[in-house]
Design a protein around this motif. Structure first.
Motif, PDB file in Angstrom:
ATOM      1  N   ARG A   1      44.195  51.002  60.375  1.00 40.13           N
ATOM      2  CA  ARG A   1      43.936  50.739  59.040  1.00 40.13           C
ATOM      3  C   ARG A   1      44.848  49.792  58.275  1.00 40.13           C
ATOM      4  NH1 ARG A   1      42.450  56.936  57.677  1.00 40.13           N
ATOM      5  NH2 ARG A   1      44.789  56.984  57.156  1.00 40.13           N
ATOM      6  N   THR A   2      46.250  49.637  58.903  1.00 40.50           N
ATOM      7  CA  THR A   2      47.107  48.625  58.376  1.00 40.50           C
ATOM      8  C   THR A   2      46.536  47.217  58.583  1.00 40.50           C
ATOM      9  OG1 THR A   2      48.696  50.497  58.647  1.00 40.50           O
ATOM     10  CG2 THR A   2      49.406  48.135  58.451  1.00 40.50           C
ATOM     11  N   TYR A   3      46.171  47.137  59.983  1.00 43.60           N
ATOM     12  CA  TYR A   3      45.618  45.878  60.561  1.00 43.60           C
ATOM     13  C   TYR A   3      44.323  45.356  59.706  1.00 43.60           C
ATOM     14  CZ  TYR A   3      43.505  42.381  63.498  1.00 43.60           C
ATOM     15  OH  TYR A   3      42.649  41.136  63.858  1.00 43.60           O
ATOM     16  N   LEU A   4      43.567  46.332  59.566  1.00 39.27           N
ATOM     17  CA  LEU A   4      42.524  46.167  58.719  1.00 39.27           C
ATOM     18  C   LEU A   4      42.493  45.489  57.232  1.00 39.27           C
ATOM     19  CD1 LEU A   4      39.181  46.080  58.603  1.00 39.27           C
ATOM     20  CD2 LEU A   4      39.174  48.476  58.308  1.00 39.27           C
ATOM     21  N   LYS A   5      43.576  46.466  56.807  1.00 38.21           N
ATOM     22  CA  LYS A   5      43.944  46.087  55.437  1.00 38.21           C
ATOM     23  C   LYS A   5      44.441  44.813  55.446  1.00 38.21           C
ATOM     24  CE  LYS A   5      46.044  48.282  51.421  1.00 38.21           C
ATOM     25  NZ  LYS A   5      47.099  49.616  50.936  1.00 38.21           N
ATOM     26  N   LYS A   6      45.222  44.521  56.123  1.00 39.48           N
ATOM     27  CA  LYS A   6      45.889  43.281  56.181  1.00 39.48           C
ATOM     28  C   LYS A   6      44.734  42.145  56.124  1.00 39.48           C
ATOM     29  CE  LYS A   6      50.175  40.978  58.159  1.00 39.48           C
ATOM     30  NZ  LYS A   6      50.485  40.475  56.753  1.00 39.48           N
ATOM     31  N   SER A   7      43.880  42.394  57.252  1.00 35.98           N
ATOM     32  CA  SER A   7      42.828  41.308  57.470  1.00 35.98           C
ATOM     33  C   SER A   7      41.862  41.067  56.493  1.00 35.98           C
ATOM     34  CB  SER A   7      42.049  41.560  58.852  1.00 35.98           C
ATOM     35  OG  SER A   7      41.249  42.829  58.411  1.00 35.98           O
ATOM     36  N   LEU A   8      41.693  42.172  55.773  1.00 42.92           N
ATOM     37  CA  LEU A   8      40.775  42.073  54.678  1.00 42.92           C
ATOM     38  C   LEU A   8      41.407  41.524  53.223  1.00 42.92           C
ATOM     39  CD1 LEU A   8      38.471  45.058  54.740  1.00 42.92           C
ATOM     40  CD2 LEU A   8      37.711  42.835  55.451  1.00 42.92           C
ATOM     41  N   LEU A   9      42.222  41.878  52.740  1.00 44.29           N
ATOM     42  CA  LEU A   9      42.955  41.464  51.681  1.00 44.29           C
ATOM     43  C   LEU A   9      44.074  40.503  51.491  1.00 44.29           C
ATOM     44  CD1 LEU A   9      43.774  45.552  50.311  1.00 44.29           C
ATOM     45  CD2 LEU A   9      41.818  43.734  49.996  1.00 44.29           C
ATOM     46  N   ASP A  10      44.547  40.191  52.862  1.00 46.46           N
ATOM     47  CA  ASP A  10      45.475  38.976  52.690  1.00 46.46           C
ATOM     48  C   ASP A  10      44.686  37.799  52.589  1.00 46.46           C
ATOM     49  OD1 ASP A  10      47.538  40.648  52.728  1.00 46.46           O
ATOM     50  OD2 ASP A  10      48.145  40.264  54.908  1.00 46.46           O
ATOM     51  N   SER A  11      43.533  37.787  52.957  1.00 48.60           N
ATOM     52  CA  SER A  11      42.687  36.479  52.951  1.00 48.60           C
ATOM     53  C   SER A  11      42.118  36.176  51.592  1.00 48.60           C
ATOM     54  CB  SER A  11      41.331  36.710  53.957  1.00 48.60           C
ATOM     55  OG  SER A  11      40.504  37.729  53.443  1.00 48.60           O
ATOM     56  N   LEU A  12      42.327  36.766  50.648  1.00 53.30           N
ATOM     57  CA  LEU A  12      41.768  36.844  49.135  1.00 53.30           C
ATOM     58  C   LEU A  12      42.674  35.834  48.587  1.00 53.30           C
ATOM     59  CD1 LEU A  12      40.815  40.363  48.148  1.00 53.30           C
ATOM     60  CD2 LEU A  12      39.239  38.735  48.959  1.00 53.30           C
TER      61      LEU A  12
ATOM     62  N   ILE B   1      45.409  45.299  41.518  1.00 47.66           N
ATOM     63  CA  ILE B   1      44.803  46.273  42.000  1.00 47.66           C
ATOM     64  C   ILE B   1      45.566  47.789  41.523  1.00 47.66           C
ATOM     65  CG2 ILE B   1      43.947  47.780  43.914  1.00 47.66           C
ATOM     66  CD1 ILE B   1      43.401  45.000  45.398  1.00 47.66           C
ATOM     67  N   ARG B   2      46.857  47.687  41.726  1.00 44.97           N
ATOM     68  CA  ARG B   2      47.615  48.723  41.333  1.00 44.97           C
ATOM     69  C   ARG B   2      47.607  49.232  39.796  1.00 44.97           C
ATOM     70  NH1 ARG B   2      52.524  46.629  43.065  1.00 44.97           N
ATOM     71  NH2 ARG B   2      52.012  46.445  45.038  1.00 44.97           N
ATOM     72  N   ILE B   3      47.009  48.463  38.902  1.00 47.36           N
ATOM     73  CA  ILE B   3      46.913  48.796  37.569  1.00 47.36           C
ATOM     74  C   ILE B   3      45.722  49.848  37.521  1.00 47.36           C
ATOM     75  CG2 ILE B   3      46.149  48.081  35.221  1.00 47.36           C
ATOM     76  CD1 ILE B   3      47.449  45.292  35.999  1.00 47.36           C
ATOM     77  N   PHE B   4      44.735  49.848  38.393  1.00 45.11           N
ATOM     78  CA  PHE B   4      43.457  50.590  38.190  1.00 45.11           C
ATOM     79  C   PHE B   4      43.497  51.577  39.358  1.00 45.11           C
ATOM     80  CE2 PHE B   4      42.631  46.083  36.950  1.00 45.11           C
ATOM     81  CZ  PHE B   4      42.197  46.168  35.548  1.00 45.11           C
ATOM     82  N   PHE B   5      44.393  51.602  40.219  1.00 46.19           N
ATOM     83  CA  PHE B   5      43.798  52.405  41.514  1.00 46.19           C
ATOM     84  C   PHE B   5      45.225  52.912  41.895  1.00 46.19           C
ATOM     85  CE2 PHE B   5      40.325  49.492  41.572  1.00 46.19           C
ATOM     86  CZ  PHE B   5      39.279  50.592  41.505  1.00 46.19           C
ATOM     87  N   GLN B   6      45.754  54.259  42.142  1.00 56.69           N
ATOM     88  CA  GLN B   6      46.968  54.743  42.408  1.00 56.69           C
ATOM     89  C   GLN B   6      46.986  54.326  44.061  1.00 56.69           C
ATOM     90  OE1 GLN B   6      47.376  58.856  41.763  1.00 56.69           O
ATOM     91  NE2 GLN B   6      45.896  59.496  43.383  1.00 56.69           N
ATOM     92  N   GLU B   7      45.895  54.427  44.871  1.00 55.35           N
ATOM     93  CA  GLU B   7      46.089  54.155  46.102  1.00 55.35           C
ATOM     94  C   GLU B   7      44.777  53.325  46.807  1.00 55.35           C
ATOM     95  OE1 GLU B   7      46.887  56.886  49.986  1.00 55.35           O
ATOM     96  OE2 GLU B   7      46.301  57.638  48.177  1.00 55.35           O
ATOM     97  N   VAL B   8      44.995  52.547  47.474  1.00 56.40           N
ATOM     98  CA  VAL B   8      44.128  51.601  48.172  1.00 56.40           C
ATOM     99  C   VAL B   8      43.944  52.052  49.843  1.00 56.40           C
ATOM    100  CG1 VAL B   8      42.932  49.526  48.761  1.00 56.40           C
ATOM    101  CG2 VAL B   8      44.064  49.867  46.561  1.00 56.40           C
ATOM    102  N   GLN B   9      42.923  52.661  50.175  1.00 56.36           N
ATOM    103  CA  GLN B   9      42.690  52.736  51.586  1.00 56.36           C
ATOM    104  C   GLN B   9      41.582  52.102  52.232  1.00 56.36           C
ATOM    105  OE1 GLN B   9      44.426  55.025  53.392  1.00 56.36           O
ATOM    106  NE2 GLN B   9      45.598  55.887  51.917  1.00 56.36           N
ATOM    107  N   ILE B  10      41.667  51.806  53.586  1.00 59.00           N
ATOM    108  CA  ILE B  10      40.767  50.894  54.263  1.00 59.00           C
ATOM    109  C   ILE B  10      40.208  51.866  55.215  1.00 59.00           C
ATOM    110  CG2 ILE B  10      40.131  48.849  55.418  1.00 59.00           C
ATOM    111  CD1 ILE B  10      41.287  48.152  52.576  1.00 59.00           C
ATOM    112  N   CYS B  11      38.807  51.503  55.509  1.00 56.52           N
ATOM    113  CA  CYS B  11      38.188  52.328  56.527  1.00 56.52           C
ATOM    114  C   CYS B  11      37.243  51.591  57.170  1.00 56.52           C
ATOM    115  CB  CYS B  11      37.538  53.597  55.975  1.00 56.52           C
ATOM    116  SG  CYS B  11      36.829  54.885  57.496  1.00 56.52           S
ATOM    117  N   TYR B  12      37.123  51.494  58.397  1.00 57.51           N
ATOM    118  CA  TYR B  12      36.110  50.677  59.270  1.00 57.51           C
ATOM    119  C   TYR B  12      34.967  51.644  59.884  1.00 57.51           C
ATOM    120  CZ  TYR B  12      34.408  47.710  63.395  1.00 57.51           C
ATOM    121  OH  TYR B  12      33.597  47.103  64.100  1.00 57.51           O
ATOM    122  N   ILE B  13      33.706  50.911  59.627  1.00 49.78           N
ATOM    123  CA  ILE B  13      32.518  51.773  60.170  1.00 49.78           C
ATOM    124  C   ILE B  13      31.815  50.740  61.091  1.00 49.78           C
ATOM    125  CG2 ILE B  13      30.274  52.840  60.024  1.00 49.78           C
ATOM    126  CD1 ILE B  13      32.707  54.683  58.848  1.00 49.78           C
TER     127      ILE B  13
END
Length: 193
Positions: A81-92, A127-139
């Motif tokens: 999940r750490t790798y996935l989060k980095k690959s998705l959100l760091d590219s924004l 994102i932290r203003i609206f969400f206390q936590e952000v989780q990422i999941c891969y299906i």
């Protein structure tokens, strides 16, 4: 009136505000990474509009981003999940750049912040203003993996949803805003009225 005049966009905005106001966990499903920038911008616009209209308290929520069955790319690294989060959100890029509403929200938030550290400097700050936590999941796509791996990932998603709900309920319990069935029914009736 802002819902009626906007047509389909107004209906989507109403649904998003309603969903954000009553949900402990927001599950955001994305299939195409090319659309992620626009989708995240819209998600934050919905959250910002809901926060502007909310009264009294802003319950903290968990955001779960699901990378759902990508057609082109499957790698076992996405199970991390750490790798996935980095690959998705760091590219924004900064989500407020192409949104007048988010740019205004950022400007007002930064103006009202007492310290430079509490201003919005990155997407994570926003994102932290609206969400206390952000989780990422891969299906993964079902024809690219064994059924046991697919089942495991769906179980992971379920666990993330349950954990996010429990965390929000604990916050509500501490602030005396936990809803019982009659109160929730009354709030839903008022929202639809």
């Amino acid at each position: 009136s802002d819902y009626k005049e906007a047509g389909k966009e107004g209906a989507e905005l109403f649904y998003a505000r309603f969903l954000y106001a009553f949900s402990d966990v927001i599950v955001f499903v994305t299939k195409e990474e090319q659309q992620l920038q626009n989708d995240m911008r819209r998600l934050l616009e919905w959250a910002a509009s809901a926060v502007k209209k909310s009264k009294h308290h802003r319950p903290k929520k968990t955001l779960i981003i699901v990378r759902n069955m990508p057609q082109l790319l499957h790698t076992r690294n996405f199970y991390d999940r750490t790798y996935l989060k980095k690959s998705l959100l760091d590219s924004l890029g900064p989500v407020w750049v192409h949104s007048e509403m988010l740019a205004e929200f950022k400007k007002a938030h930064d103006r009202d912040s007492e310290y430079t550290q509490s201003e919005i400097h990155s997407n994570d700050d926003f994102i932290r203003i609206f969400f206390q936590e952000v989780q990422i999941c891969y299906i993964p796509l079902s024809d690219k993996v064994p059924a046991s791996e697919l089942y495991h990932q769906y179980s992971e998603l379920r666990n993330l949803i349950v954990d996010g709900t429990k965390a929000a309920q604990q916050v509500r319990s501490a602030s005396w805003t936990r809803y019982d069935i009659p109160t929730m029914s009354d709030l839903l009736a008022r929202a639809f009225d």
